[in-house]
Scaffold this motif. Structure first.
Motif, PDB file in Angstrom:
ATOM      1  N   ASN A  41      85.742  -3.058  64.268  1.00  0.00           N
ATOM      2  CA  ASN A  41      84.947  -2.300  65.248  1.00  0.00           C
ATOM      3  C   ASN A  41      85.211  -0.802  65.030  1.00  0.00           C
ATOM      4  O   ASN A  41      86.261  -0.300  65.396  1.00  0.00           O
ATOM      5  N   PRO A  42      84.240  -0.095  64.437  1.00  0.00           N
ATOM      6  CA  PRO A  42      84.486   1.290  64.022  1.00  0.00           C
ATOM      7  C   PRO A  42      84.574   2.275  65.185  1.00  0.00           C
ATOM      8  O   PRO A  42      84.181   1.964  66.295  1.00  0.00           O
ATOM      9  N   LEU A  43      85.089   3.458  64.886  1.00  0.00           N
ATOM     10  CA  LEU A  43      85.344   4.474  65.915  1.00  0.00           C
ATOM     11  C   LEU A  43      84.323   5.607  65.835  1.00  0.00           C
ATOM     12  O   LEU A  43      83.698   5.820  64.801  1.00  0.00           O
ATOM     13  N   PRO A  45      87.957   5.877  70.526  1.00  0.00           N
ATOM     14  CA  PRO A  45      87.199   4.877  71.294  1.00  0.00           C
ATOM     15  C   PRO A  45      87.566   5.016  72.764  1.00  0.00           C
ATOM     16  O   PRO A  45      88.403   5.850  73.124  1.00  0.00           O
ATOM     17  N   SER A  46      86.941   4.235  73.611  1.00  0.00           N
ATOM     18  CA  SER A  46      87.262   4.292  75.031  1.00  0.00           C
ATOM     19  C   SER A  46      88.724   3.902  75.256  1.00  0.00           C
ATOM     20  O   SER A  46      89.262   3.029  74.565  1.00  0.00           O
ATOM     21  N   ARG A  79      92.282  -3.470  69.625  1.00  0.00           N
ATOM     22  CA  ARG A  79      90.883  -3.453  69.174  1.00  0.00           C
ATOM     23  C   ARG A  79      90.760  -4.127  67.816  1.00  0.00           C
ATOM     24  O   ARG A  79      91.551  -3.842  66.913  1.00  0.00           O
ATOM     25  N   LYS A  95      74.269  -4.173  63.393  1.00  0.00           N
ATOM     26  CA  LYS A  95      74.533  -2.887  62.734  1.00  0.00           C
ATOM     27  C   LYS A  95      75.664  -2.124  63.411  1.00  0.00           C
ATOM     28  O   LYS A  95      76.371  -1.366  62.792  1.00  0.00           O
ATOM     29  N   SER A  96      75.779  -2.299  64.711  1.00  0.00           N
ATOM     30  CA  SER A  96      76.893  -1.688  65.422  1.00  0.00           C
ATOM     31  C   SER A  96      77.899  -2.787  65.720  1.00  0.00           C
ATOM     32  O   SER A  96      77.704  -3.583  66.625  1.00  0.00           O
ATOM     33  N   PRO A  97      78.950  -2.880  64.919  1.00  0.00           N
ATOM     34  CA  PRO A  97      79.827  -4.046  65.000  1.00  0.00           C
ATOM     35  C   PRO A  97      80.401  -4.280  66.382  1.00  0.00           C
ATOM     36  O   PRO A  97      80.644  -5.407  66.779  1.00  0.00           O
ATOM     37  N   GLY A  98      80.589  -3.193  67.161  1.00  0.00           N
ATOM     38  CA  GLY A  98      81.192  -3.333  68.485  1.00  0.00           C
ATOM     39  C   GLY A  98      80.365  -4.189  69.421  1.00  0.00           C
ATOM     40  O   GLY A  98      80.870  -4.732  70.396  1.00  0.00           O
ATOM     41  N   THR A 146      79.061   4.376  56.622  1.00  0.00           N
ATOM     42  CA  THR A 146      78.436   5.244  57.626  1.00  0.00           C
ATOM     43  C   THR A 146      79.513   5.691  58.610  1.00  0.00           C
ATOM     44  O   THR A 146      80.543   5.039  58.754  1.00  0.00           O
ATOM     45  N   LEU A 174      71.484   1.957  68.729  1.00  0.00           N
ATOM     46  CA  LEU A 174      72.404   0.829  68.607  1.00  0.00           C
ATOM     47  C   LEU A 174      73.086   0.531  69.935  1.00  0.00           C
ATOM     48  O   LEU A 174      73.532  -0.572  70.173  1.00  0.00           O
ATOM     49  N   ARG A 175      73.212   1.575  70.762  1.00  0.00           N
ATOM     50  CA  ARG A 175      73.806   1.390  72.091  1.00  0.00           C
ATOM     51  C   ARG A 175      73.112   2.351  73.048  1.00  0.00           C
ATOM     52  O   ARG A 175      73.050   3.544  72.786  1.00  0.00           O
ATOM     53  N   VAL A 211      74.822   8.284  63.879  1.00  0.00           N
ATOM     54  CA  VAL A 211      75.422   7.580  62.740  1.00  0.00           C
ATOM     55  C   VAL A 211      74.752   8.080  61.467  1.00  0.00           C
ATOM     56  O   VAL A 211      73.524   8.027  61.325  1.00  0.00           O
ATOM     57  N   MET A 224      82.850   0.620  56.506  1.00  0.00           N
ATOM     58  CA  MET A 224      81.432   0.900  56.245  1.00  0.00           C
ATOM     59  C   MET A 224      81.273   2.302  55.641  1.00  0.00           C
ATOM     60  O   MET A 224      82.136   3.156  55.776  1.00  0.00           O
ATOM     61  N   ALA A 275      80.120   7.474  62.652  1.00  0.00           N
ATOM     62  CA  ALA A 275      79.563   7.841  63.965  1.00  0.00           C
ATOM     63  C   ALA A 275      80.216   9.143  64.435  1.00  0.00           C
ATOM     64  O   ALA A 275      81.441   9.265  64.408  1.00  0.00           O
TER      65      ALA A 275
HETATM   66  P1  AMP Z   1      83.716   2.911  71.771  1.00  0.00           P
HETATM   67  O1  AMP Z   1      84.202   4.165  71.170  1.00  0.00           O
HETATM   68  O2  AMP Z   1      84.792   1.956  72.178  1.00  0.00           O
HETATM   69  O3  AMP Z   1      82.771   3.209  72.866  1.00  0.00           O
HETATM   70  O4  AMP Z   1      82.891   2.178  70.638  1.00  0.00           O
HETATM   71  C1  AMP Z   1      82.199   2.873  69.643  1.00  0.00           C
HETATM   72  C2  AMP Z   1      80.873   2.232  69.356  1.00  0.00           C
HETATM   73  O5  AMP Z   1      80.226   2.932  68.274  1.00  0.00           O
HETATM   74  C3  AMP Z   1      80.983   0.776  68.951  1.00  0.00           C
HETATM   75  O6  AMP Z   1      79.976   0.018  69.583  1.00  0.00           O
HETATM   76  C4  AMP Z   1      80.789   0.819  67.466  1.00  0.00           C
HETATM   77  O7  AMP Z   1      80.275  -0.378  66.968  1.00  0.00           O
HETATM   78  C5  AMP Z   1      79.815   2.003  67.284  1.00  0.00           C
HETATM   79  N1  AMP Z   1      79.976   2.602  65.952  1.00  0.00           N
HETATM   80  C6  AMP Z   1      80.994   3.361  65.516  1.00  0.00           C
HETATM   81  N2  AMP Z   1      80.826   3.688  64.210  1.00  0.00           N
HETATM   82  C7  AMP Z   1      79.675   3.121  63.823  1.00  0.00           C
HETATM   83  C8  AMP Z   1      78.960   3.070  62.583  1.00  0.00           C
HETATM   84  N3  AMP Z   1      79.416   3.680  61.502  1.00  0.00           N
HETATM   85  N4  AMP Z   1      77.806   2.378  62.558  1.00  0.00           N
HETATM   86  C9  AMP Z   1      77.351   1.761  63.659  1.00  0.00           C
HETATM   87  N5  AMP Z   1      77.985   1.754  64.851  1.00  0.00           N
HETATM   88  C10 AMP Z   1      79.135   2.423  64.935  1.00  0.00           C
END
Ligand code: AMP
Ligand code: MG
Length: 352
Positions: free
Chosen positions: A63-65, A143-144, A59, A229-232, A118, A195-196, A101, A116, A120
Motif C-alpha cells: 500500500n503506497p504512500l 500516510p494517515s 500497514r 490502480k490504487s492498492p490501498g 508511479t 482513485l479516491r 499520481v 510501482m 503520489a
Molecule cells: P493514506 O496516506 O493512508 O491516506 O493512503 C494513501 C492512498 O494513496 C492509498 O489509497 C494509496 O493506494 C494511494 N496511492 C499512493 N501512491 C499511489 C500510487 N503511486 N498510485 C496509486 N495510488 C497511490
C-alpha cells in the motif's frame, strides 16, 4: 518515547517546528496535522525511516504512500514528467486536499511506491505541515496516522490513541478542517482518473480538465483477486470495532427503519449506536445517538465522520446504524469512507 508537542497553527512556533524537522532529518517519525487528516511522516529519501512507518501502522507493504511537499519545484525532483494537466490542477488546488499520481523519478525509493513506477504527491495547506516539510528540506512520506484499518485520525487525541510509543513526535495542532483524506487523481494516462474521492470533487476537477473519470472500483466491494490502480483501496478501512450498517432510502423511511432496527437489537441485549444528523436526531428515542453533521452543510459531515466512528468505540456499542447520504459532490467521499467502515453492509429502508 513519544514526545507530544502542542503547536498553534495560526501562529506556529518555529523552534518547535524545527525540533520536529530535526527528528525527520535524523530518520525519525513525526505525526503531524494536515488539513485532511493527521499524517505519520518520515523523510521520503530515507528508506529505513519510511520502512518504520509501515511497521508503526501495521500497514501492508503493498500500500503506497503519499509524498508531501512544500514547493512546486519538488515535483520535478520526484517525477520524470510533469504533464500540462497536472500543472493546471496544482495551480488551482495546491496547497490543498488534492494528491496527484505521476511517473516517478529514480530518486524516489520504491519503498514509498510499493514497487510501482508511479508516485503520489501532495502539497498540504495546513501551516504546521507546510513549515515542517519546508524546514526538514525533504519531501515527507506520510500516510494517515492511525493503526491500519482504524478510522483516520482527525485530532491529536486519535493519534495518541493509536500511535503513542510507536513514533518519536506527535504534533498536536488541533482538529483537522476537512476530516477526510485527500482526493487522489491519476494523471499517468490520457484521461485523468479519480482513485479516491475527497474534498476536491469530480465536478471541480472536470471544470479544470474537461473529461475526468471515476475509478470503477470506487463504490464497489473490493474483490481481492483484482488489482486496483490504487492498492490501498482493496483493504478494509476506517472501521470501528462495532458492526456498522448503512440504512438507505428516502430520509423519513430511513429514520423509521433505524428506529425499528435499534429496537430489535436492544431487545436482544445489544448496545446500539445511531449515526444521525441535525435534521433527524430528535426523532430517535433509544440508543447512543450521535449527530455527525448538518445535511445542509455536507462539509460538517466530512469533518466529523471519523471522529464519530471512534466515539462509538469509546461508548462500546455493538452495532451502529448510519443514515446514508447522496453520492454527489463531497457526498461521494463521505459515502466511500462510510461504506468501507461498514464493510459494504447496507439495509434498504424502502417499503418499510
Ligand atoms: P493514506 O496516506 O493512508 O491516506 O493512503 C494513501 C492512498 O494513496 C492509498 O489509497 C494509496 O493506494 C494511494 N496511492 C499512493 N501512491 C499511489 C500510487 N503511486 N498510485 C496509486 N495510488 C497511490
Ligand atoms: Mg490511511
Amino acid at each position: 518515547m513519544t514526545k507530544v508537542i502542542r503547536i498553534d497553527r495560526y501562529n506556529p512556533e518555529i523552534e518547535l517546528i524545527d525540533y520536529a524537522a530535526e527528528v525527520i532529518k535524523k530518520g525519525g517519525l513525526v505525526a503531524f496535522p494536515t488539513e485532511t487528516v493527521y499524517g505519520i511522516g518520515a523523510n521520503s529519501f530515507d528508506e529505513e525511516a519510511v520502512k518504520r512507518i509501515f511497521i508503526a501502522k501495521g500497514r501492508p507493504q503493498d500500500n503506497p504512500l503519499i509524498l508531501h511537499i512544500a514547493s512546486i519545484d519538488q515535483v520535478y525532483d520526484l517525477t520524470v514528467e510533469f504533464p500540462e494537466k497536472a500543472k493546471k490542477l496544482v495551480q488551482k488546488f495546491w496547497p490543498g486536499p488534492l494528491t496527484i499520481v505521476l511517473k516517478k523519478s529514480s530518486k524516489v525509493p520504491y519503498i514509498n511506491t510499493a514497487g510501482m513506477d508511479t508516485v503520489a504527491i501532495r502539497m498540504p495547506s495546513n501551516s504546521i505541515a507546510h513549515l515542517l516539510i519546508k524546514r526538514a528540506g525533504v519531501p515527507i512520506s506520510a500516510p494517515s496516522a492511525n493503526v491500519s484499518g482504524r478510522p483516520s485520525p482527525t485530532d491529536a487525541s486519535h493519534v495518541i490513541e493509536d500511535l503513542y510509543g510507536k513514533v518519536d513526535v506527535i504534533i498536536d495542532g488541533g482538529k483537522c478542517d476537512v476530516g477526510l483524506e485527500s482526493t487522489v487523481v491519476d494523471l499517468t494516462d490520457e484521461i485523468p482518473v479519480i482513485l479516491r474521492p475527497g474534498a476536491v470533487t469530480l465536478n471541480m476537477l472536470q471544470e479544470v480538465l474537461g473529461e475526468v473519470r471515476l475509478d470503477p472500483f470506487l463504490l464497489k466491494k473490493p474483490d481481492m483477486d483484482i488489482k486496483p490502480k490504487s492498492p490501498g483501496m482493496k483493504y478494509k478501512h476506517y472501521s470501528p470495532r462495532a458492526e456498522v450498517y448503512i440504512v438507505k432510502g428516502p430520509l423519513d423511511k430511513v429514520v423509521k427503519k433505524i428506529k425499528q432496527l435499534a429496537k430489535n437489537q436492544l431487545k436482544i441485549g445489544k448496545k446500539v449506536g445511531i449515526m444521525a444528523t441535525v435534521q433527524t436526531s430528535t426523532q430517535y428515542e433509544e440508543g447512543e445517538v450521535i449527530v455527525v453533521g448538518d445535511r445542509e452543510k455536507p462539509e460538517s459531515i466530512a469533518k466529523n465522520l471519523f471522529e464519530v466512528l471512534r466515539e462509538f468505540d469509546r461508548r462500546e456499542v455493538d452495532v451502529v446504524f448510519a443514515e446514508s447520504f447522496d453520492y454527489d459532490e463531497i457526498g461521494l467521499a463521505i459515502m466511500n469512507r462510510l461504506e468501507k467502515a461498514a464493510g459494504y453492509k447496507e439495509i434498504e429502508a424502502e417499503g418499510s
